[in-house]
Each structure stands twice: as structure tokens, then as C-alpha cells.
Design a protein around this motif. Structure first.
Motif, PDB file in Angstrom:
ATOM      1  N   ALA A 513       0.835  -1.206   0.000  1.00  0.00           N
ATOM      2  CA  ALA A 513       0.000   0.000   0.000  1.00  0.00           C
ATOM      3  C   ALA A 513       0.866   1.250   0.000  1.00  0.00           C
ATOM      4  N   VAL A 514       0.416   2.258  -0.748  1.00  0.00           N
ATOM      5  CA  VAL A 514       1.078   3.564  -0.776  1.00  0.00           C
ATOM      6  C   VAL A 514       0.389   4.446   0.261  1.00  0.00           C
ATOM      7  N   SER A 515       1.128   4.840   1.279  1.00  0.00           N
ATOM      8  CA  SER A 515       0.534   5.591   2.392  1.00  0.00           C
ATOM      9  C   SER A 515       0.450   7.078   2.126  1.00  0.00           C
ATOM     10  N   CYS A 528       7.010   8.861  -2.740  1.00  0.00           N
ATOM     11  CA  CYS A 528       5.954   7.929  -2.332  1.00  0.00           C
ATOM     12  C   CYS A 528       6.373   7.242  -1.034  1.00  0.00           C
ATOM     13  N   GLY A 529       5.570   7.395   0.004  1.00  0.00           N
ATOM     14  CA  GLY A 529       5.789   6.658   1.242  1.00  0.00           C
ATOM     15  C   GLY A 529       4.993   5.378   1.231  1.00  0.00           C
ATOM     16  N   LEU A 530       5.632   4.280   1.652  1.00  0.00           N
ATOM     17  CA  LEU A 530       4.999   2.966   1.548  1.00  0.00           C
ATOM     18  C   LEU A 530       4.769   2.356   2.921  1.00  0.00           C
ATOM     19  N   PHE A 531       3.864   1.401   2.958  1.00  0.00           N
ATOM     20  CA  PHE A 531       3.589   0.670   4.189  1.00  0.00           C
ATOM     21  C   PHE A 531       4.754  -0.252   4.566  1.00  0.00           C
ATOM     22  N   SER A 807       2.662  21.164 -14.203  1.00  0.00           N
ATOM     23  CA  SER A 807       1.970  20.770 -15.428  1.00  0.00           C
ATOM     24  C   SER A 807       0.677  20.049 -15.070  1.00  0.00           C
ATOM     25  N   PRO A 808      -0.296  20.014 -16.008  1.00  0.00           N
ATOM     26  CA  PRO A 808      -1.578  19.333 -15.727  1.00  0.00           C
ATOM     27  C   PRO A 808      -1.393  17.824 -15.661  1.00  0.00           C
ATOM     28  N   GLN A 809      -0.977  17.359 -14.525  1.00  0.00           N
ATOM     29  CA  GLN A 809      -0.715  15.934 -14.316  1.00  0.00           C
ATOM     30  C   GLN A 809      -1.213  15.535 -12.939  1.00  0.00           C
ATOM     31  N   LEU A 810      -1.961  14.451 -12.884  1.00  0.00           N
ATOM     32  CA  LEU A 810      -2.508  13.940 -11.631  1.00  0.00           C
ATOM     33  C   LEU A 810      -2.030  12.514 -11.430  1.00  0.00           C
ATOM     34  N   THR A 811      -1.527  12.237 -10.227  1.00  0.00           N
ATOM     35  CA  THR A 811      -1.102  10.878  -9.886  1.00  0.00           C
ATOM     36  C   THR A 811      -1.978  10.341  -8.771  1.00  0.00           C
ATOM     37  N   THR A 812      -2.450   9.126  -8.941  1.00  0.00           N
ATOM     38  CA  THR A 812      -3.259   8.454  -7.919  1.00  0.00           C
ATOM     39  C   THR A 812      -2.510   7.231  -7.420  1.00  0.00           C
ATOM     40  N   ALA A 813      -2.720   6.899  -6.161  1.00  0.00           N
ATOM     41  CA  ALA A 813      -2.058   5.742  -5.549  1.00  0.00           C
ATOM     42  C   ALA A 813      -3.095   4.855  -4.879  1.00  0.00           C
ATOM     43  N   THR A 814      -2.903   3.553  -4.972  1.00  0.00           N
ATOM     44  CA  THR A 814      -3.892   2.601  -4.471  1.00  0.00           C
ATOM     45  C   THR A 814      -3.327   1.760  -3.332  1.00  0.00           C
ATOM     46  N   LEU A 815      -4.208   1.032  -2.695  1.00  0.00           N
ATOM     47  CA  LEU A 815      -3.813   0.181  -1.569  1.00  0.00           C
ATOM     48  C   LEU A 815      -2.975  -1.023  -1.994  1.00  0.00           C
ATOM     49  N   ASP A 816      -3.015  -1.380  -3.279  1.00  0.00           N
ATOM     50  CA  ASP A 816      -2.200  -2.506  -3.729  1.00  0.00           C
ATOM     51  C   ASP A 816      -0.902  -2.056  -4.382  1.00  0.00           C
ATOM     52  N   GLY A 817      -0.539  -0.783  -4.197  1.00  0.00           N
ATOM     53  CA  GLY A 817       0.758  -0.306  -4.652  1.00  0.00           C
ATOM     54  C   GLY A 817       0.844   0.060  -6.111  1.00  0.00           C
TER      55      GLY A 817
END
Length: 824
Positions: A513-515, A528-531, A807-817
Motif C-alpha cells: 500500500a502507498v501511504s 511515495c511513502g509505503l507501508f 503541469s496538468p498531471q494527476l497521480t493516484t495511488a492505491t492500496l495494492d501499490g
């Protein structure tokens, strides 16, 4: 009682303009009221019309029905004024001007029959062109011609009686209906076909509805006091926008009056005052004092008042919602009550419990209400000033709060007592080049006072730095194909929201998971901080392998960047704080052992990198630091960097600070904190104290505060930096204005029932992104009330989101990394 309480205006006076008694019950019959006339059944089968503008004018009595009238509606167009009445035998259309002329001539007014034997009609509605009338009879909706006796269309499909139907002004062929079967339907009445059918919305029937033509939204009112709002925009697929519990919002509004003296001066009913005093006494609820339900009897728009002169959003959308005991003025932008009017607090009214009502509020600030009694045959027309009512109650609320003019952008010099003044003039980082022996003290490169470029001969600036607001030239958005993640000189303010999938990356070989995630200020790096206790550092184009920062002994729970993007601060559940050099992935400062008794959270650089902010338990700390990355082989394990505590601040009654935020890109004295007590507290570090408290921010403790910080690549109006967003599990997003300490927008649509999904505001200040448990991310327009885009394609709950500042850029992070990158 304080002096301020004596200055509160007296409660607004409600006047009863006209009143009469019918020989037949009228408690559950549709009645109608406009700015000029009101109409209602009288004595069963007679239609009575009152002239509102001229109370002395004799009532107009129209006869033509042989059975009791069950529904009446007036047109909202002045020329001609039309009224339509329905009974089981006829639906009759009347021209008020012609009826008046007939009466003056001594003749009997004649109406125009447009339907015969329609059944029991409970609701009538004019089409905006006045050429058609919708009649709800039983399970069917009849579209009648207003020019001749003809049924243009018959719509059948509801499983229960239809309670209301309305035309859509923006599309001629659409009609929306609600029913006792607890659903709403959208019809194409030209083709006599069903366009959309909702699911069952409630355990209680839908009673009333209102269509907001400007926003193209449907508002439904239920028997259990719930307002539900749906978008009717074609590409929104009739999705839900929000749901408002009227009873809950009413009590929340009343709780803002903690003292009986303030309540009595605010135009509230005696029963409501008892409600609040009983709740504030700490005793168990007395159910006899509480409304068992709040059935919605009427919904209509209110005249748009400019409630706050410094509002960034202009006029709020206001709706009057009526129940059997009074009216609520609902702000549809933030789903909150703005004013309450209770009938039973005024002895001069003849009706205290209402069976049906109609309202007109488009004349100045006056509101006219036509009421029928619940258990008698009384009918009355009342009048009150809505603006006076709202201002008197808001002024009563303001007496409970200290008047403080807050602003994120600092404009006053530091006080002598401010903890920021102690070492604010000393540069926080004493940096030395790696491998170079330091034999001389640092000196200016230019020693001549006459050289203007040195800056040493210039007078000190007294005014604090504020964001640029005078830049007019903007750079057009570049094409994604050519440079999807390139660094621009200026953020393209007119670009669309980033919603095009570009890349998907796994942060580890196994699901981790990405915290937390955060872009650097220059937009070139993403941390990115991780579990799994590690930190990964990606380039913004996600090329090559990421740098790995290892050393924490617990889940990484917070990240923060310095202004120059050379230093990264991190915290973890091991109660440790580390500052890393981005160049060599080594920690240059490690602290926390024995310093913090509870885990460290929400670390960030503050006050143009002069300080560090972090929270631990119910306190947040202001720390002074110095970094030294010089390596000495003989003393390589001796840490030359240092950090010391300057001040710490406590949140009252909170067990833990659940969110912390402050601006670092320009000078700002304010620090925002939310706690486990569901309270948001604002601290002014120039005054060295707490300056404002907002209670019950969400039903649960907020887990994040996100300020509109802009970026070094954008220019916004200085007022825009006073906006911030909070979010909590089980609730939507709330947008707040620092200057008014009020919620100005509410956003719902994403799913957030158990996981603390993150939020982010775009550098241009136009969009809000948030994670969701339905494996999607949502993008909201800050000026709208429903989401713009639903970004699907994720494999797990989206737990974090982050915008690139350049810049117009969006990053998403999920529980499965997984990291998903979207561009515009």
C-alpha cells in the motif's frame, strides 16, 4: 448578558395579510402563490383568487367545478396571468384578466375546460410556454393542451400514485415525475417513452420536487425529511449529487446559539429554544420537544441574497423548504440551514400547524406564504422579510464568535512575542559543499556597498511577501503527446482537468500500500511513502528506476518537500523524523528518539523553509533546524545537523491531531489543525495562540486538511488562497473560506466509508481530486456541486492523489501499490 447581545435586532415580525375559512377541508390540496396572486379551493368546488399586491381588493370567486377541487396552480408569467384548477370532473383553465373583466361587467366568469373526467388530480404544472399542462392523476401523468380539450400524451409506469411532475425548461420534451412508489422518472413526453427510472430512494414516499433550471438539477423532498439532489445533465446519467437530512441540519444550526439570551433575540421559536437548552444541559433527550419527522410539504427557490460581501462565489443558491411547523432556508451550495422560521412562535398567526402551503419569494426581500391548516379549514396569507430574518439570526450567531479578520497571506510585520521572530532572520540551512574543508567563515560575495546588485545597501522590506496577482500573460497548454510530463514555465490555467490515462506503475514486486505521495515544488520529483517502511523517489516522467530511501522502522505516514526541492522530510509510525538529501538518498537529520512520546505525523517545512511543523498526539510542534551534509571520514557517524523545539501548541479537548496544514511557499502565520474531537482550530503563530475554532466540521474526525497553496508556476487572486478543503470518513468534502470560517461548498459522489482517502487541490485552484473506495478517483470543479470526472481503471481503493505543480498531471495511488498517472 453582554453589551453585544442588546444590539441584536428584534425578531422579524410576521404579518397575516388575509385570512378566511372554507366550509370543506383544504389541508392536503395543492394551492398556489406568486408575486401577484394566490389561488386555492374554497367551500369545496369554488376557486378563490387573492390579489397579493392589493390586499383591499375583493377576492375573485370562480365557479365551474361540480366536485371538490383537488389541485390549483398559477402561471409565473405576467401576461397573461393564468390559473388552472382540477377536480374529478374537469380540469379548467382560467384567464384572470378576463375573469376580472367579466365580474366588472356583472357577468359570470367562464373558464376553458381542457379535460373531462381526469380522475383525482393531485398536482398541476404549467409548461413554460403556457400551451401545455401536466396533470398527475393516479398512477398516470396527463399532458393536456391549454388551447383545446385534448390529451397530448399519457405517461404510465409508476407503481404508485404520482405526487408531482415538472417540465424541464432547458429541453422541451423532458418531464420529471415523483411517486408514492419512492422513485422518480424522466420522460420524453413527445415520444411517450421513459428515459430514466431511478432505484427506490427511501422507505418513505417522495412528496415534493423542485427543478433547478440553472444547474439542471432535481431536488426531491421525502416524508422523512430528506432532501435528495440529482443531476439532470445529459452526460451525468442522473447521478446523485447530495442528500440533506433537514432535521439534522436544523439542530446543527440551533446549536450555534449556546445561550438562552441569544436564542431569544434571534427570531427562533420558543420550542426550538427549549430544544437547544435541553441539549446543551447534557441531559437525555426529551422526545416530546423534538420533531418526530420533518415531512417536506413544499420546495421553491428563494431570492438570491449576497450573504457575504467577500464571498468568492457570489450569490448562494437558496431554497425554501416547508414542513408542517415552519420553513427552513437551505443553502444548496453547502447543504446547510441559513435561517429558520417557526409558526408557533407568533401569536398573531391563525395557523400553527400547516397541511399544505405555497410560497412566492421573488419580490424584493418579501416572502408571501399561502397556508392551509392541518386540522381545520383555515386559510391564510402571511408575509415576512427574508433578509431581515436571516441577518438577525446570523448576527445572533456572530455574537457567539470573536470577530477576527483572518487571511492566509501575511501582511503585518512580526510581533516581538512571535515565536517566528526569534530566528526568522537567520537562514535555516547552513549548507557546506560535500568534501570541501571549511576553513573560512561564510562571507558575502560582494563587499562593495555601492554595488546595488548585492542587495546589502537596500532598505529592509517591511511588507511580507505575497503571491503575484498582476500577471496577465498566460501560456497555452502544450500538447500531451509532445511533452506529457515536461516542466513548463507557467502552469496552463485554462487547461482541462487531467483525465486521460498515461501510465500505470507498480511500486513493488508484491502488493504494498502507498501511504502518502507528494510532488516536489518544481514538479520534477514524486515521493511515495509505503507501508513497507520505505520511500521511493520517482522522476515526474517516471523514466528509469526510482531512488529508494530506507531507514524508517514503521509505516511512512507523512512527506514534505523544501522550497528548493533538495530536501525531503518524512515521518513514520516509529516516532522518528528524518530529513533526506535528494542527491544521495541519505538522511542528514534524524530525530525523535525520546523526543516524541507518540507517533510523529504531518511533517512539513514551514515559513519559507525556516522552520519545521509536525504533530504528535494532540500537540503540534514548531521546530528550528540546521542541515549540514559535510562528510568527515574521521567523524562520519557524528551528526552535525541539529533541530530544536521552538514552541508547541495544544488542541483543547482533542486526543490526537488528525490533520495539519500550513503554507510554506510564501509567508503565512496561520496553521490549521483538525482533531479527534471533530474540531478545526486555527493558530496564529504571530499572535502565538489559537484564534478561531470551528466545531463539528464533519460527523467524524477529519483526516486531512488541504489548502489551496497554488504553486510557483501559477498566479491566483490573493483571496483564493483562503480556501481549504476538509474530508472525513463517511462524509463528503467541504470547502471552507478562511475569512468567514464557513463552509462555502460541499462535494459528494465518491465513496469513503472506511478508508481515509486523500484529497488534493490543483495548482490553478479550479479542481479538487479525491480518492474513493470504488476503485476510482473523482475530480470536482471547485465552483460546482457534483463531480466532473470519474477516473476508473484502478485495481484497488484509491487512497492518495497528488497534482503536479508545474503541469496538468494527476497521480493516484492505491492500496495494492499501483500509481496511475493522468494528463489533460
Amino acid at each position: 448578558m453582554t453589551e453585544a447581545l442588546h444590539n441584536i435586532p428584534c425578531p422579524v415580525v410576521i404579518g397575516e395579510r388575509r385570512s378566511t375559512v372554507s366550509s370543506s377541508p383544504v389541508s392536503h390540496v395543492q394551492i398556489s402563490c406568486t408575486s401577484q396572486y394566490c389561488a386555492f379551493p374554497l367551500n369545496g368546488n369554488n376557486l378563490c383568487i387573492w390579489n397579493i399586491s392589493n390586499p383591499t381588493e375583493q377576492p375573485i370567486i370562480l365557479k365551474g367545478h361540480h366536485q371538490p377541487i383537488t389541485a390549483v396552480t398559477l402561471s409565473y408569467v405576467m401576461n397573461p396571468w393564468l390559473v388552472c384548477s382540477a377536480s374529478p370532473d374537469y380540469v379548467i383553465l382560467w384567464n384572470i384578466k378576463e375573469c376580472k373583466s367579466s365580474l366588472l361587467k356583472g357577468c359570470v366568469p367562464q373558464g376553458h375546460v381542457i379535460a373531462t373526467l381526469p380522475g383525482r388530480v393531485v398536482d398541476l404544472e404549467f409548461h413554460p410556454d403556457l400551451k401545455k399542462v401536466a396533470a398527475c392523476a393516479g398512477n398516470k401523468i396527463l399532458i393536456l393542451s391549454a388551447e383545446c380539450e385534448d390529451v397530448l400524451a399519457e405517461l404510465a409506469g409508476h407503481l404508485g400514485p404520482v405526487n408531482a411532475a415538472k417540465f424541464c425548461d432547458w429541453q422541451d420534451n423532458l418531464l420529471v415525475s415523483i411517486s408514492e412508489d419512492r422513485t422518480f422518472k424522466v420522460w420524453d413526453y413527445h415520444a411517450e417513452s421513459l428515459v430514466f427510472q431511478s432505484a427506490v430512494l427511501s422507505a418513505f414516499p417522495l412528496l415534493k420536487m423542485y427543478i433547478d433550471a440553472e444547474k439542471q438539477q432535481l431536488v426531491t423532498g421525502c416524508a422523512d425529511g430528506q432532501l435528495r439532489v440529482f443531476s439532470l445533465l445529459e452526460d451525468h446519467h442522473f447521478r446523485s449529487v447530495c442528500q440533506i437530512d433537514l432535521q439534522k441540519e436544523k439542530l446543527k444550526f440551533l446549536q450555534q446559539f449556546p445561550e438562552s439570551g441569544q436564542l431569544e433575540k434571534s427570531g427562533l421559536a420558543t420550542s426550538e429554544i427549549k430544544n437547544v437548552l435541553w441539549r446543551n444541559s447534557g441531559k437525555d433527550k426529551d422526545t416530546s420537544m423534538m420533531d418526530s419527522s420533518f415531512p417536506v410539504l413544499y420546495i421553491d427557490k428563494s431570492k438570491q441574497f449576497l450573504m457575504d460581501e467577500i464571498s468568492l462565489f457570489g450569490h448562494p443558491r437558496l431554497l425554501w423548504v416547508a414542513s408542517s411547523t415552519g420553513f427552513l432556508l437551505i443553502n444548496m451550495d453547502n447543504c446547510e440551514v441559513e435561517a429558520i422560521l417557526n409558526f408557533n412562535d407568533y401569536d398573531n398567526l391563525s395557523i400553527m400547524l400547516v397541511g399544505s402551503c405555497a410560497l412566492a419569494s421573488n419580490v424584493d426581500t418579501k416572502v408571501y406564504c399561502l397556508l392551509t391548516a392541518m386540522f381545520s379549514n383555515q386559510i391564510s396569507l402571511i408575509e415576512f422579510d427574508a433578509l431581515t430574518l436571516m441577518r438577525s439570526q446570523h448576527q445572533g450567531i456572530q455574537t457567539c464568535r470573536p470577530v477576527i479578520n483572518l487571511s492566509i497571506v501575511s501582511s503585518e510585520p512580526l510581533l516581538l512575542t512571535s515565536p517566528l521572530r526569534l530566528e526568522a532572520s537567520i537562514k535555516s540551512k547552513s549548507l557546506k559543499k560535500s568534501g570541501v574543508k571549511n576553513t573560512l567563515k561564510d562571507q558575502p560575495l560582494v563587499f562593495h556597498k555601492k554595488v546595488k546588485s548585492s542587495g546589502y545597501s537596500a532598505a529592509p522590506r517591511m511588507k511580507m511577501f505575497s503571491p503575484k496577482t498582476n500577471i496577465k500573460k498566460t501560456i497555452e497548454p502544450s500538447k500531451v503527446k509532445n511533452n506529457p510530463s515536461g516542466i513548463m514555465k507557467e502552469y496552463p490555467l485554462k487547461s482541462s482537468c487531467p483525465n486521460i490515462p498515461w501510465k500505470q506503475i507498480s511500486v513493488a514486486n508484491k502488493p504494498t500500500a502507498v501511504s502518502c505521495i507528494q510532488y516536489s515544488g518544481n514538479g520534477k520529483k514524486l515521493a511515495c511513502g509505503l507501508f513497507d517502511k520505505s520511500i521511493l523517489l520517482f522522476s515526474s516522467d517516471f523514466s528509469g528506476e526510482p531512488s529508494v530511501f530506507a531507514g524508517h522502522d514503521g509505516t511512512v505516514n507523512g512527506l514534505g518537500w523544501s522550497q528548493d526541492s533538495n530536501w525531503l522530510i518524512s515521518s513514520a509510525e516509529d516516532s522518528m523524523l528524518k530529513i533526506w538529501s535528494v542527491k544521495n538518498a541519505d538522511p542528514v537529520l534524524v530525530m525523535g528518539k525520546g523526543m516524541f512520546s507518540k507517533p510523529v505525523r504531518f511533517p512539513q517545512f514551514y515559513y519559507m523553509d525556516n522552520f519545521i511543523l509536525l504533530s504528535s498526539g494532540a500537540e503540534f510542534h514548531l521546530l528550528k533546524y540546521s542541515l549540514d551534509e559535510v562528510k568527515d571520514d574521521l567523524k562520519r557517524y557524528k551528526q552535525k545537523s541539529w533541530c530544536k523545539s521552538v514552541q508547541k501548541f495544544q488542541m483543547d479537548t482533542a486526543v490526537e491531531i488528525t490533520g495539519l496544514s500550513a503554507v510554506n511557499d510564501f509567508y503565512s502565520y496561520l496553521v490549521l489543525a483538525v482533531g479527534s474531537n471533530r474540531t478545526l482550530e486555527i493558530f496564529d503563530l504571530n499572535l502565538n495562540r489559537s484564534v478561531a475554532v470551528i466545531r463539528d466540521v464533519h460527523p467524524r474526525a477529519a483526516h486531512q486538511i488541504c489548502q489551496n497553496k497554488g504553486s510557483a508556476f501559477t498566479t491566483q487572486a490573493s483571496e483564493a488562497y483562503n480556501l481549504f478543503v476538509t474530508t472525513a470518513i463517511g462524509d463528503g468534502l467541504k470547502l471552507w473560506d478562511m475569512r468567514t470560517l464557513r463552509c462555502v461548498r460541499r462535494f459528494e459522489g465518491h465513496i469513503n466509508r472506511s478508508q481515509p482517502c486523500g484529497i488534493a487541490i490543483s495548482p490553478c485552484g479550479r479542481f479538487i481530486a479525491c480518492g474513493s473506495e470504488d476503485r476510482s478517483a473523482y475530480l470536482y470543479d471547485i465552483h460546482s456541486s457534483t463531480y466532473l470526472q470519474k477516473l476508473s481503471g484502478h485495481t484497488e481503493t484509491v487512497i492518495n492523489v497528488a497534482f503536479n505543480p508545474s503541469s496538468p498531471q494527476l497521480t493516484t495511488a492505491t492500496l495494492d501499490g499501483k500509481l496511475q498517472i493522468f494528463v489533460s
